[in-house]
Enzyme design. Structure first.
Site, PDB file in Angstrom:
ATOM      1  N   GLY A  14      39.669  47.422  51.981  1.00 13.84           N
ATOM      2  CA  GLY A  14      40.229  46.607  50.910  1.00 13.84           C
ATOM      3  C   GLY A  14      39.420  46.673  49.636  1.00 13.84           C
ATOM      4  NE  ARG A  15      41.812  45.254  43.816  1.00 11.30           N
ATOM      5  CZ  ARG A  15      42.884  44.729  43.228  1.00 11.30           C
ATOM      6  NH1 ARG A  15      42.832  43.506  42.747  1.00 11.30           N
ATOM      7  NH2 ARG A  15      43.999  45.422  43.137  1.00 11.30           N
ATOM      8  CG  MET A  16      36.794  41.229  47.501  1.00 11.98           C
ATOM      9  SD  MET A  16      35.383  41.156  46.364  1.00 11.98           S
ATOM     10  CE  MET A  16      34.091  40.591  47.467  1.00 11.98           C
ATOM     11  N   GLY A  97      34.961  35.649  53.108  1.00 14.66           N
ATOM     12  CA  GLY A  97      35.700  35.280  51.912  1.00 14.66           C
ATOM     13  C   GLY A  97      37.194  35.389  52.138  1.00 14.66           C
ATOM     14  CG  PHE A 124      31.358  35.233  48.199  1.00 16.61           C
ATOM     15  CD1 PHE A 124      30.191  34.927  48.868  1.00 16.61           C
ATOM     16  CD2 PHE A 124      32.555  35.141  48.889  1.00 16.61           C
ATOM     17  CE1 PHE A 124      30.193  34.556  50.197  1.00 16.61           C
ATOM     18  CE2 PHE A 124      32.586  34.774  50.223  1.00 16.61           C
ATOM     19  CZ  PHE A 124      31.393  34.469  50.881  1.00 16.61           C
ATOM     20  CG  HIS A 153      43.677  34.559  39.584  1.00 17.45           C
ATOM     21  ND1 HIS A 153      43.627  33.181  39.595  1.00 17.45           N
ATOM     22  CD2 HIS A 153      42.483  34.985  40.073  1.00 17.45           C
ATOM     23  CE1 HIS A 153      42.443  32.800  40.078  1.00 17.45           C
ATOM     24  NE2 HIS A 153      41.748  33.867  40.369  1.00 17.45           N
ATOM     25  CG  HIS A 154      45.609  40.101  39.465  1.00 18.74           C
ATOM     26  ND1 HIS A 154      46.504  40.334  40.482  1.00 18.74           N
ATOM     27  CD2 HIS A 154      44.440  39.772  40.072  1.00 18.74           C
ATOM     28  CE1 HIS A 154      45.927  40.175  41.646  1.00 18.74           C
ATOM     29  NE2 HIS A 154      44.659  39.829  41.435  1.00 18.74           N
ATOM     30  CE  LYS A 157      44.594  33.953  43.456  1.00 22.10           C
ATOM     31  NZ  LYS A 157      43.872  34.630  44.556  1.00 22.10           N
ATOM     32  N   GLY A 163      42.585  29.931  45.783  1.00 28.46           N
ATOM     33  CA  GLY A 163      41.665  29.277  46.705  1.00 28.46           C
ATOM     34  C   GLY A 163      40.496  28.628  45.980  1.00 28.46           C
TER      35      GLY A 163
END
Length: 264
Positions: A14-16, A97, A124, A153-154, A157, A163
């Site tokens: 994933g991105r994170m 997260g 985070f 946000h973009h 989302k 959150g």
């Protein structure tokens, strides 16, 4: 010099997960022990284990020798249970997260904290950790002031409010001794949108490529306070997650927060 902390990344495709892998490569106090993804995920151009050159195309499996260190989980809510169970089985500290957790999964985190150190956060960013403390202090000091939270946000989302916005609202409610679910208003529309006393209201903006912006507004007659955090680079979240992993390694079992990382 202490040896580097072994870190297992779950949700590495994933991105994170990818951002965390990049951060790990920049530091010498942490080291990648394993990178895990769901079967069927897209191929990733990093090894499953540092000692191999096998691309991440995987089944989710952790080498038997990985029994110390930290498991960092940025998967999805549906896969959360497996990650927590893996951390408990191997006695790894657990940093997560993953958002969208329901009450049973939140309760599972509390139970796990009896056996391993656990840190879950909706955000985070170390700056958001400071913002959360400021919100808590302001809400406690000004219990009669209106509290409203706006997040942006973009456009891709999936959830709203974010959150992080909900976490900020929970911090404000707790500081005032309120039941968050009783005072939270997640959206307003139509003719019944008049603000009622003690409510904590939320508004969500979705546009363009906004990384993340959160504004907590405290207002009364004649004055207002705005506490704002703006993220312009997604790497801040990865750096915060790695800082949390480094901090929690070797801690006793218990529940910890990103604020603990910043302020302890």
């Amino acid at each position: 010099m202490s040896p580097p902390i072994p870190v297992v990344i779950r949700g590495a495709a994933g991105r994170m997960g990818q951002a965390i892998l990049r951060v790990l490569e920049e530091r010498d106090d942490v080291v990648l022990a394993a990178a895990l993804v769901r079967a069927g995920s897209a191929q990733v151009d990093r090894p499953v284990y540092p000692s191999t050159e096998v691309p991440l195309r995987y089944a989710e499996a952790l080498a038997p020798g990985v029994t110390t260190g930290v498991l960092v989980d940025f998967s999805v809510a549906e896969a959360f249970d497996t990650g927590l169970a893996l951390a408990l089985e191997r006695r790894l500290a657990f940093v997560s997260g993953t958002t969208g957790l329901d009450e049973p999964r939140r309760a599972a985190l509390d139970r796990a904290a009896g056996s391993i150190p656990v840190l879950w956060s909706a955000n985070f960013s170390l700056g958001v950790a400071v913002l959360t403390r400021l919100v808590r202090d302001a809400a406690r000091a000004l219990p009669e002031w209106d509290c409203e939270i706006v997040e942006a946000h973009h456009g891709r989302k999936l959830d709203a409010p974010s959150g992080t916005a909900l976490a900020l609202g929970r911090a404000a409610a707790a500081a005032r001794g309120q039941d968050f679910d009783a005072v939270a208003v997640l959206a307003r529309a139509g003719e019944q949108a008049v603000r009622r006393e003690a409510q904590i209201g939320f508004a969500a903006v979705r546009a363009g490529d906004i990384v993340g912006e959160h504004t907590v507004l405290l207002a009364t007659a004649g004055e207002r306070i705005e506490l704002v955090h703006r993220a312009t680079d997604r790497s801040i979240f990865a750096r915060g997650a790695v800082a949390a992993a480094r901090w929690i390694a070797g801690r006793p079992p218990g529940r910890y927060t990103i604020e603990d990382v910043v302020f302890s």
